[in-house]
Design an enzyme around this catalytic site. Structure first.
Site, PDB file in Angstrom:
ATOM      1  CG  HIS A 222      -0.316  -0.205   2.513  1.00 25.64           C
ATOM      2  ND1 HIS A 222       0.015  -1.448   2.998  1.00 25.64           N
ATOM      3  CD2 HIS A 222       0.081   0.673   3.465  1.00 25.64           C
ATOM      4  CE1 HIS A 222       0.571  -1.333   4.187  1.00 25.64           C
ATOM      5  NE2 HIS A 222       0.638  -0.040   4.504  1.00 25.64           N
TER       6      HIS A 222
HETATM    7 ZN   LIG Z   1       1.596   1.095   6.017  1.00 28.90          ZN
END
Ligand SMILES: [Zn+2]
Ligand SMILES: [Zn+2]
Length: 302
Positions: free
Chosen positions: A220
């Site tokens: 992410h």
């Molecule tokens: Zn993270």
């Protein structure tokens, strides 16, 4: 004879719950089919992976029992004892192999007397799977396209803190290769777009980057404003993970993959989390988190 296999939309836990609820207790178990299609055949399954399951209750004279039965086979029905919580998910028992489904995906509790099954999905699964659950949740999604989804960080460490996640499962930077270059560039571009659309973009600084040693099990990209004005920023680890070299600039990661074909993380990077607190703007040392927080106000936009 079994009826034709009807193609269905992926079923959510709620669908599953409503299909189980109120089901009469005299259901027949389906005949065992000759071919055992694996559960992962359902390519469109997203969160639960239980689209091919239904419920069946069987009454006996002595005691009432409820079974969870796969629609296309009978071999692995799962017993749901009266008022006992049964936790199921990915694993040999269900033959679900889709990693998006956690090993503890749903809790089932059958009330055999009343003839219904209660389903609970929240707060389940290993916490590191949390992102995978959040990214699938429409309520969390800020933006999505065919390659990525953006969610707000559940515990934002600044006024603006988004996470950009690829739909493809990529467990960490360690498994990133040149094949992912375009994806990384796309993630970066989406991040830039978010900043452009932010109302405070002119007064706040932003950084886009990855944690070198992430704790969550899906790659992410963090897009985070540099005010670090948030009650969720609570400790040294939080601070250092965004303000030391533990935080790898998205652009640097892309360059590294371009030139070296992978992301190299220096030995001892985890140790950076233990460094003394230092202001990321003026580099002044701060002895405690409250002191640091007080100091940071000086750098906020007027
Ligand atoms: Zn993270
Ligand atoms: Zn400062």
């Amino acid at each position: 004879m079994r009826g034709g296999e009807r193609r269905r939309e992926p079923m959510t836990a709620r669908d599953l719950s409503s299909s189980l609820r109120g089901r009469p207790a005299r259901l027949q178990l389906p005949a065992c089919p000759a071919s055992h299609a694996p559960a992962s055949d359902e390519g469109t399954e997203r969160v639960t992976g239980f689209s091919s399951w239904g419920g069946a209750g069987v009454r006996s004279a002595i005691m009432q029992v409820c079974w969870l039965v796969r629609k296309d086979k009978c071999c692995q029905r799962i017993k749901l004892p009266h008022l006992k919580t049964v936790v199921i998910g990915r694993g040999p028992e269900t033959e679900i192999t889709d990693k998006k489904c956690s090993r503890q995906q749903v809790q089932l509790k059958a009330d055999c007397n009343k003839g219904y099954v209660k389903i609970k999905q929240e707060h389940l699964g290993h916490w590191s799977q949390g992102l995978k659950i959040s990214m699938q949740d429409p309520k969390m999604q800020v933006y999505k396209d065919e390659r990525v989804v953006v969610i707000k960080d559940k515990y934002p460490k600044a006024r603006y803190h988004w996470l950009i996640l690829p739909w493809d499962s990529i467990s960490s930077l360690k498994s990133v290769t040149k094949e992912h270059l375009e994806l990384l560039e796309h993630m970066h571009a989406v991040g830039e777009k978010l900043i452009q659309q932010c109302l405070d973009k002119d007064s706040l600084e932003f950084r886009l980057g990855y944690h070198a040693v992430p704790s969550m099990s899906q790659v992410h990209l963090h897009v985070i404003s540099q005010d670090f004005d948030s009650p969720c920023l609570k400790n040294k680890k939080h601070w250092n993970s965004f303000t030391t070299e533990y935080f790898l600039n998205s652009q640097d990661v892309i360059e590294m993959v371009e030139t070296k074909g992978k992301v190299l993380v220096k030995d001892g990077t985890s140790e950076l989390l233990k460094l003394p607190l230092r202001c990321h703007v003026c580099k002044q040392h701060q002895s405690t988190i409250p002191q640091l927080k007080e100091h940071l106000k000086k750098h906020w936009p007027k």
